[in-house]
Motif scaffolding. Structure first.
Motif, mmCIF file in Angstrom:
data_model
loop_
_atom_site.group_PDB
_atom_site.id
_atom_site.type_symbol
_atom_site.label_atom_id
_atom_site.label_comp_id
_atom_site.label_asym_id
_atom_site.label_seq_id
_atom_site.Cartn_x
_atom_site.Cartn_y
_atom_site.Cartn_z
ATOM 1 N N CYS A 1 0.827 -1.211 0.000
ATOM 2 C CA CYS A 1 0.000 0.000 0.000
ATOM 3 C C CYS A 1 0.863 1.263 0.000
ATOM 4 O O CYS A 1 2.090 1.206 0.106
ATOM 5 C CB CYS A 1 -0.956 -0.002 1.186
ATOM 6 N N THR A 2 0.218 2.405 -0.104
ATOM 7 C CA THR A 2 0.906 3.689 -0.139
ATOM 8 C C THR A 2 1.652 3.932 1.169
ATOM 9 O O THR A 2 1.072 3.773 2.247
ATOM 10 C CB THR A 2 -0.108 4.827 -0.353
ATOM 11 N N PRO A 3 2.925 4.330 1.119
ATOM 12 C CA PRO A 3 3.669 4.585 2.358
ATOM 13 C C PRO A 3 3.069 5.743 3.155
ATOM 14 O O PRO A 3 2.413 6.632 2.602
ATOM 15 C CB PRO A 3 5.070 4.940 1.853
ATOM 16 N N GLY A 4 3.318 5.714 4.446
ATOM 17 C CA GLY A 4 2.857 6.786 5.319
ATOM 18 C C GLY A 4 3.252 6.481 6.750
ATOM 19 O O GLY A 4 3.487 5.324 7.101
ATOM 20 N N PRO A 5 3.310 7.498 7.602
ATOM 21 C CA PRO A 5 3.739 7.300 8.988
ATOM 22 C C PRO A 5 2.645 6.780 9.903
ATOM 23 O O PRO A 5 2.926 6.430 11.052
ATOM 24 C CB PRO A 5 4.176 8.702 9.414
ATOM 25 N N THR A 6 1.420 6.747 9.431
ATOM 26 C CA THR A 6 0.294 6.353 10.282
ATOM 27 C C THR A 6 -0.594 5.349 9.557
ATOM 28 O O THR A 6 -0.448 5.102 8.358
ATOM 29 C CB THR A 6 -0.573 7.568 10.647
ATOM 30 N N GLY A 7 -1.520 4.768 10.316
ATOM 31 C CA GLY A 7 -2.527 3.911 9.706
ATOM 32 C C GLY A 7 -1.986 2.596 9.198
ATOM 33 O O GLY A 7 -1.066 2.007 9.768
ATOM 34 N N LEU A 8 -2.537 2.139 8.079
ATOM 35 C CA LEU A 8 -2.210 0.815 7.551
ATOM 36 C C LEU A 8 -0.733 0.669 7.210
ATOM 37 O O LEU A 8 -0.146 -0.396 7.413
ATOM 38 C CB LEU A 8 -3.053 0.543 6.300
ATOM 39 N N ALA A 9 -0.118 1.710 6.699
ATOM 40 C CA ALA A 9 1.283 1.624 6.279
ATOM 41 C C ALA A 9 2.220 1.394 7.451
ATOM 42 O O ALA A 9 3.354 0.943 7.259
ATOM 43 C CB ALA A 9 1.682 2.891 5.533
ATOM 44 N N ALA A 10 1.792 1.696 8.672
ATOM 45 C CA ALA A 10 2.636 1.506 9.856
ATOM 46 C C ALA A 10 2.565 0.088 10.396
ATOM 47 O O ALA A 10 3.286 -0.250 11.339
ATOM 48 C CB ALA A 10 2.224 2.491 10.947
ATOM 49 N N LEU A 11 1.707 -0.751 9.783
ATOM 50 C CA LEU A 11 1.520 -2.116 10.270
ATOM 51 C C LEU A 11 2.449 -3.083 9.554
ATOM 52 O O LEU A 11 3.134 -2.733 8.594
ATOM 53 C CB LEU A 11 0.048 -2.522 10.092
ATOM 54 N N ARG A 12 2.451 -4.332 10.032
ATOM 55 C CA ARG A 12 3.333 -5.352 9.474
ATOM 56 C C ARG A 12 2.585 -6.437 8.697
ATOM 57 O O ARG A 12 3.138 -7.037 7.781
ATOM 58 C CB ARG A 12 4.133 -6.026 10.600
ATOM 59 N N ASP A 13 1.353 -6.687 9.064
ATOM 60 C CA ASP A 13 0.616 -7.821 8.503
ATOM 61 C C ASP A 13 -0.655 -7.357 7.796
ATOM 62 O O ASP A 13 -1.186 -6.269 8.088
ATOM 63 C CB ASP A 13 0.237 -8.798 9.616
ATOM 64 N N GLY B 1 -20.217 23.264 -7.052
ATOM 65 C CA GLY B 1 -19.785 24.554 -7.572
ATOM 66 C C GLY B 1 -18.451 25.024 -7.043
ATOM 67 O O GLY B 1 -18.184 26.231 -6.981
ATOM 68 N N LEU B 2 -17.590 24.082 -6.688
ATOM 69 C CA LEU B 2 -16.260 24.431 -6.174
ATOM 70 C C LEU B 2 -15.306 24.566 -7.355
ATOM 71 O O LEU B 2 -14.462 23.701 -7.624
ATOM 72 C CB LEU B 2 -15.789 23.354 -5.186
ATOM 73 N N THR B 3 -15.429 25.679 -8.056
ATOM 74 C CA THR B 3 -14.719 25.848 -9.319
ATOM 75 C C THR B 3 -13.209 25.999 -9.148
ATOM 76 O O THR B 3 -12.453 25.790 -10.093
ATOM 77 C CB THR B 3 -15.259 27.063 -10.075
ATOM 78 N N GLY B 4 -12.772 26.380 -7.950
ATOM 79 C CA GLY B 4 -11.340 26.507 -7.704
ATOM 80 C C GLY B 4 -10.709 25.263 -7.128
ATOM 81 O O GLY B 4 -9.511 25.250 -6.836
ATOM 82 N N THR B 5 -11.512 24.216 -6.964
ATOM 83 C CA THR B 5 -11.025 22.967 -6.364
ATOM 84 C C THR B 5 -10.827 21.919 -7.451
ATOM 85 O O THR B 5 -11.711 21.701 -8.279
ATOM 86 C CB THR B 5 -12.020 22.445 -5.312
ATOM 87 N N ARG B 6 -9.690 21.275 -7.424
ATOM 88 C CA ARG B 6 -9.396 20.205 -8.375
ATOM 89 C C ARG B 6 -8.609 19.125 -7.659
ATOM 90 O O ARG B 6 -7.556 19.386 -7.070
ATOM 91 C CB ARG B 6 -8.578 20.743 -9.553
ATOM 92 N N ILE B 7 -9.137 17.898 -7.684
ATOM 93 C CA ILE B 7 -8.446 16.751 -7.105
ATOM 94 C C ILE B 7 -7.921 15.914 -8.267
ATOM 95 O O ILE B 7 -8.708 15.379 -9.062
ATOM 96 C CB ILE B 7 -9.387 15.911 -6.219
ATOM 97 N N VAL B 8 -6.608 15.804 -8.381
ATOM 98 C CA VAL B 8 -6.016 15.151 -9.556
ATOM 99 C C VAL B 8 -5.580 13.719 -9.279
ATOM 100 O O VAL B 8 -5.172 13.010 -10.200
ATOM 101 C CB VAL B 8 -4.826 15.966 -10.090
ATOM 102 N N GLY B 9 -5.647 13.282 -8.019
ATOM 103 C CA GLY B 9 -5.233 11.926 -7.688
ATOM 104 C C GLY B 9 -5.060 11.789 -6.192
ATOM 105 O O GLY B 9 -5.390 12.693 -5.422
ATOM 106 N N GLY B 10 -4.538 10.640 -5.793
ATOM 107 C CA GLY B 10 -4.341 10.361 -4.382
ATOM 108 C C GLY B 10 -2.907 10.585 -3.945
ATOM 109 O O GLY B 10 -2.080 11.153 -4.668
ATOM 110 N N THR B 11 -2.592 10.080 -2.747
ATOM 111 C CA THR B 11 -1.251 10.273 -2.195
ATOM 112 C C THR B 11 -0.197 9.535 -3.009
ATOM 113 O O THR B 11 0.929 10.023 -3.172
ATOM 114 C CB THR B 11 -1.217 9.787 -0.739
ATOM 115 N N ALA B 12 -0.546 8.373 -3.522
ATOM 116 C CA ALA B 12 0.418 7.623 -4.332
ATOM 117 C C ALA B 12 0.833 8.421 -5.561
ATOM 118 O O ALA B 12 2.001 8.387 -5.970
ATOM 119 C CB ALA B 12 -0.182 6.279 -4.748
ATOM 120 N N ASP B 13 -0.097 9.153 -6.144
ATOM 121 C CA ASP B 13 0.230 9.983 -7.309
ATOM 122 C C ASP B 13 1.189 11.103 -6.911
ATOM 123 O O ASP B 13 2.121 11.432 -7.652
ATOM 124 C CB ASP B 13 -1.050 10.577 -7.893
#
Length: 317
Positions: A86-98, A140-152
């Protein structure tokens, strides 16, 4: 309001960062309704486009809840995630081993409460980027654009810093002796929004105009359960005050959006986005500036629910 804005600008300057803020009082009626524009506002460059960092997870959460409402996603269906994949990160699922098996709803909870990168990318893969784009357009959030997730974002960092691992990329970003121009710092190339649009979204959420009552309550509860106390929450340690927020951090970018609720008062939505001059992995002075800027803005906007009632004493000084 002008005086408060001047004080906020001074706070950002003293902390050595560029800061942009928007706050609005959520003047809600007894049924949670209110004028679409909300109540009074205060801003410091609040309509400038800014990098979301992990604040994008709030938009993703709302899109997930919309998919649940539409029957496209079963929130209690279980998924198994292998931390090694999964996507690396300091918290959550990425901090686990199994490998971990959990419901989509619990993935959403982890995504918000500890800013779980892996959980966010799993959910984004489940609902699709198109669903997020549709939500943003509908609201109507014309200034908001989500282009991908953390992995991107991480893939872009590897390219821009000419490194081979995420750890190497973040180490390069944290080097004050090197000047890196990366797409993750430029709202033209990464997920972006404006502080005003984030408070508009929060106000609409709190008014119940985005989701039905059950998912609205879910969004509010997971935001209130966020574990990070060092930014906006640090400004409001008072008993009975609720801070429901979502942070965002990447390199020199430090953000948070939140709704602050004092007992017997209208909620106040506040969004603070900063870009620090230094690249240190931890910058307590900037975190403190986010808290102080939010405190100034919220204090200026506080009003009792009953307009005939006398204002409560200012306990935020």
């Amino acid at each position: 309001m002008r005086a408060a804005a001047g004080r906020i600008r001074a706070v950002f300057a003293d902390a050595g960062c560029t800061g942009r803020l928007h706050a609005r009082r959520c003047d809600l009626g007894a049924a949670g309704e209110g004028p679409p524009g909300g109540g009074a506002e205060i801003e410091v460059d609040g309509r400038a486009r800014v990098v979301t960092a992990s604040v994008y997870k709030l938009v993703l959460l709302v899109a997930f809840c919309r998919a649940v409402e539409a029957g496209r996603i079963d929130p209690v269906a279980r998924l198994t995630v292998d931390p090694a994949e999964c996507t690396p990160g300091p918290t959550g699922l990425a901090a686990l081993r199994d490998p971990v098996t959990m419901s989509r709803r619990d993935l959403a909870t982890s995504m918000m409460t500890v800013s779980d990168n892996a959980a966010a990318d799993v959910l984004l893969g489940e609902i699709g980027l198109g669903a997020v784009e549709e939500l943003v357009a509908e609201l109507g959030l014309t200034g908001t654009r989500i282009v991908g997730g953390t992995a991107d974002v991480h893939r872009g960092l590897l390219r821009d810093t000419d490194t081979h691992t995420t750890a190497e990329a973040f180490a390069a970003l944290a080097d004050n002796d090197e000047a890196h121009t990366v797409s993750a710092y430029d709202p033209a190339y990464t997920s972006a929004t404006t502080p005003e649009e984030m408070t508009r979204l929060l106000r609409a959420l709190w008014a119940g105009r985005v989701l039905s009552p059950a998912p609205t309550a879910f969004v509010r509860s997971v935001m209130a359960a966020q574990v990070w106390p060092h930014r906006i929450a640090a400004a409001f340690p008072h008993r009975g005050v609720t801070v429901a927020g979502k942070t965002g951090t990447i390199g020199v970018i430090r953000n948070e959006v939140a709704v602050v609720e004092f007992p017997g008062e209208h909620p106040v939505a506040v969004a603070v986005f900063t870009h620090a001059a230094r690249a240190d992995p931890t910058l307590p002075v900037v975190d403190a500036a986010i808290a102080e800027a939010a405190r100034i803005a919220v204090t200026a906007l506080r009003r009792p629910l009953d307009p005939a009632a006398a204002p409560e004493p200012d306990t935020c000084r």
